[in-house]
Each structure stands twice: as C-alpha cells, then as structure tokens.
Motif scaffolding. Sequence first.
Motif, PDB file in Angstrom:
ATOM      1  N   THR A  91      56.612 -72.319  46.383  1.00 20.14           N
ATOM      2  CA  THR A  91      56.555 -73.514  45.545  1.00 20.14           C
ATOM      3  C   THR A  91      55.690 -73.182  44.202  1.00 20.14           C
ATOM      4  O   THR A  91      56.356 -73.773  43.121  1.00 20.14           O
ATOM      5  N   ASP A 126      63.734 -77.987  49.638  1.00 20.52           N
ATOM      6  CA  ASP A 126      62.915 -78.301  50.729  1.00 20.52           C
ATOM      7  C   ASP A 126      62.783 -79.632  51.181  1.00 20.52           C
ATOM      8  O   ASP A 126      61.655 -80.229  50.705  1.00 20.52           O
ATOM      9  N   ASN A 186      57.583 -80.834  47.896  1.00 17.36           N
ATOM     10  CA  ASN A 186      56.485 -80.935  46.864  1.00 17.36           C
ATOM     11  C   ASN A 186      56.468 -80.156  45.586  1.00 17.36           C
ATOM     12  O   ASN A 186      55.591 -80.143  44.964  1.00 17.36           O
ATOM     13  N   ASP A 191      64.008 -73.678  45.297  1.00 18.08           N
ATOM     14  CA  ASP A 191      62.597 -73.824  45.932  1.00 18.08           C
ATOM     15  C   ASP A 191      63.208 -73.823  47.443  1.00 18.08           C
ATOM     16  O   ASP A 191      63.459 -74.712  47.967  1.00 18.08           O
TER      17      ASP A 191
END
Lengths: 274, 219
Positions: free
Chosen positions: A23, A46, A51, A125
């Motif tokens: 990330t 994700d 995040n 990601d």
Amino acid sequence: MKSVTSDTRVILICSGKGGVGKTTLTANLGISLASKGSPTAVLDADFGLRNLDLLLGLENRIVYTAQEVLEEKCRLDQALVKHKQEPNLSLLPAGNPRMLEWLKPEDMKRIVEMLSNEFEYVLIDCPAGVEDGFKNAVAASKEAIIVTNPEISAVRDADRVIGLLNSNGVKPIQLVLNRVRPKMMESQEMLSIEDVTDILALPLLGLVLEDEQVIVSTNRGEPLTLIGSQSPAARCYSNIASRLQGEEIPLIDPSKEGSGLRDKLRRLMQTKIF
Amino acid sequence: MSNSTRKIKLTLSESHGKNWLNELSLNIKSINSDSIHLNCKGLKLTCKDIKYIKSLFLKEKINLLSIESTNAESIVSASALGIQTFLKLKEEADNYAEESATISEREQIKSKIFFHQGTLRSGEILEVDHDVLILGDVNPGAIVIAGGNVKIWGRLLGIAHAGKDGDSHAKITALQLRPVQLRISDKIARGPSEKPDEGFAEEAKIEKGIIVIKPARTN
Ligand SMILES: Nc1ncnc2c1ncn2[C@@H]1O[C@H](COP(=O)(O)OP(=O)(O)OP(=O)(O)O)[C@@H](O)[C@H]1O
Ligand SMILES: [Mg+2]
C-alpha cells in the motif's frame, strides 16, 4: 460495450505476504507518476482491510466506492476521489468488506476497463494472500510489481505469487525490494539482493531503503513523494516511478554503502541512487 | 514436390571425440531430402555444435526439423536454439529399431519422460509416473515427485522424491543439489547444510540403505 485497445498500463502491486509495503508503494508511486505528468488512478483492491485512502489522506473525502459504480448507483467520475495537491492522481476506493462475497473477476475487469479509458496508469493495490481477492485483482491486471522484503518468508511467498501470475499470463513482472538495510546486508544478517533475485529471477525495478520517515508520513496521510521529501525512501520511490516511465536510472549496490570512514567519504562524493 | 523427410543417425561412440563431424560431412551430400530429423543418440552436443550442424545442413538447403537424443545436455542445447527436441531413455533407445519407428511409437517413448520447461516455484507440485526432466530450478517450497528418476537442469532447492512407487534404484540429479529434503523410494534425507562446489552436477541415490550424494557420472 466498446473494446479496450488502450495502452493504459494496468499494474498489480502484490506480495503474497502481508505487511511488506504494497500500500505504501502504491500511494507513493501513484503520487510520483502523477507529479511526473501521467494521469494515474490507484485502485484499492483490498476490500477486507482497505487503507490506501488513509495513506493518501483521502479518507474523509470518500462519498461513493467501487461498489456503487458496479451496482450502477453512481458514475465512475462520482466515485473517483481526486487528490487536492496532485490532481493528476485519483483514488477509486474499495467498497465494504462484504463486497468480497459477490465480487467476481469480471467485475474487477469492468472497473479496470472503465479506468483505462481515463488514465495512463492504473495501479491496483492487491490484498495479501492468494485467495479470491488476489485472484480478482490478477484477472484485471496486465503487468505486476512484486513487493518483497529481504526475509525468507516474504521471498517464499513472493515466489508463490510469481508462479500464479505466470500461469495467468501477467507480464512483465518486476521486483521491488523494500525495507533494505545496507548495514544488515553488509553484515549478512539480512538476505542480500542477490539472494533474493537469485531465487525470484525477476528484473529488479528498484530498492526501497528502510526509512523512519515512511512511518511518519503514513500517520500523517501524506505520502513522502507528495511533500517533496528528500528522505532516502522518497528518492527510492521517485526513481522507481521514473524507471516505470522508461527512464534508465542505475541501481546502486547497498553492500557498497558501508559505514566505514572511507565509505562515508565516498558517499559524500557521489550521489546515491536507489 | 518436396521429398518426404528421412532420419539420419549418428552412431559414434563418445571416445572418438568429434568423429561425428566427419561422418556428418560425408553423409550430408547423399541426403535426398529438404528437411531432416536428426538422431544424435548419446552424443553430448553443445549449443555451438548444434549451431554448426544446423549451418552444415543449411548449406545443402536442408532444414533441421528436430533433434532426438538420449543425452539431456544435447536436448537442452537444442531446445535453447529453438529446435524441437525428443529426449529418449537410454534403455528404450537401445531396444527400439530406428528404421522401423513410426511417429506414434516415437510419441510413446517421448511420453515416458516428462519434460517441464521453466522453474518450479514455491507452492507448485509436479508429480509424474515416469522420469521427469526439469529445465529450470526447483525453488524452495516447490516439490517434484516422480515414479522414476528426477533430473533437474538447474538447481534443486526444494523437495524432490524419486521412485515414489518403491523404485529404490531411482536417482535425483541436479546441477546444484541444495534441497530442503530428498526422498528416494521410502527413504528420506534432509538436504546437506554446506553448499556444494559450483559447476558440478550431483546425483543422489540409495547406497547400502541410505541416501548419498555424489558428483554425477559424466556420460
Ligand atoms: N521502506 C520502509 N521503511 C520503513 N517502514 C516501512 C517501509 N515500507 C513500509 N513500511 C511500514 O510497514 C508497514 C506495512 O506497510 P504497508 O501497509 O504498505 O504494507 P502492505 O503490504 O500494504 O500490508 P497489507 O498486506 O496488510 O496490505 C507500515 O507500517 C509501513 O509504514
Ligand atoms: Mg495494504
């Protein structure tokens, strides 16, 4: 539906093992590519532990997510969150974790196709592991960057993921070695670059040095590359972005980055490039 | 119309060094075909050798279609040059009358040895009933299992099991043997902790009831 013939580079950022820096790399690379003039989208795949929005400091600006786009409750441009300081960069946020229950590879492909119409780079990601979330993300990707650390377990998992990417026809696959500590490599307390590339047999896109500033910037929601930091990791990320864009920037062997007096002198005399 | 393809054989014993070259140059003029399957038997041919052979053929306007050999190195060299290859087991090659072989017979022999091109990565398991030849590494976390011999044109860093159905004469050969674990028949051994000398192929087999690792026979 129109057929996609765009040359958008859809790059999966994955690792197998969790917590190795996917990330962080996605956020910094996204900012870096955007600031070098390439319209870039970062897609948080994700859904379980999203995040990417946090790291980019965009959490409070999210209205819609990929979920609403797929359900056709909103348009793509409504869900995309444009970065204020770096308007060339947009984030497509992940939906809620329950999305995992129904999301199919085709859904992921659809999202990426939509993004491909608008952007030069789409960075995905990827979640850790090799389960459904990973498979969905792989299905939508053309090329990949494997992130790993100089640790046996991370390398082992990376190897597994490379095998899976190969059998899914994802290529090229390039390697980023994160959290490199020259001193520990020198004293052989850590796997060397050769140890890692020897097993994984991938072209090395770049090294990222271990750097406290990464953690500081993560907590602030300001990627290092955004604030023009001159910290070691920031330069590493920026170099990786340049290499992705086709610039030839040489790698330097950290084994030559010793802490002896001579090394220090030499380091003063040459600019380090990672 | 082009002539049908024929096979020619090179039947030189290894002790005669590069005599096969003479034989080839002598025979090449009498080949009445524009393409050819070459059987090199047990000859060990390097990439350079094969390139040279190819150029000899080309001079006579003969297209080299494939190379057949019992020697793994020759097979590797040929496939490195993009030539189609057929690896045969030695015993079978001796038994089988080249002149009368039909395509289907050859296919059968080919299928007795399983060819895997590329590195086996962590989590990958390759299991075959006969011999297996891997052109690539077997990485840590990968497993290769064979009913017969395991031959690895690369490094063995993971786990290999030869003679899975009880063949205690099965062997494991690799350019570098640094496995996590070795199994032959029902015997198990942990990999050696020290690094082997680079550049020598090594072979593991059962001697007096235990698995031993030795430099591979050069033949
Ligand atoms: N080069 C670095 N130097 C210091 N710390 C780092 C570096 N790279 C990453 N970290 C830290 O490692 C932690 C994990 O990073 P990150 O969240 O990017 O990993 P991840 O691979 O996305 O994890 P997950 O698999 O959970 O999604 C973070 O706390 C981050 O600040
Ligand atoms: Mg992450």
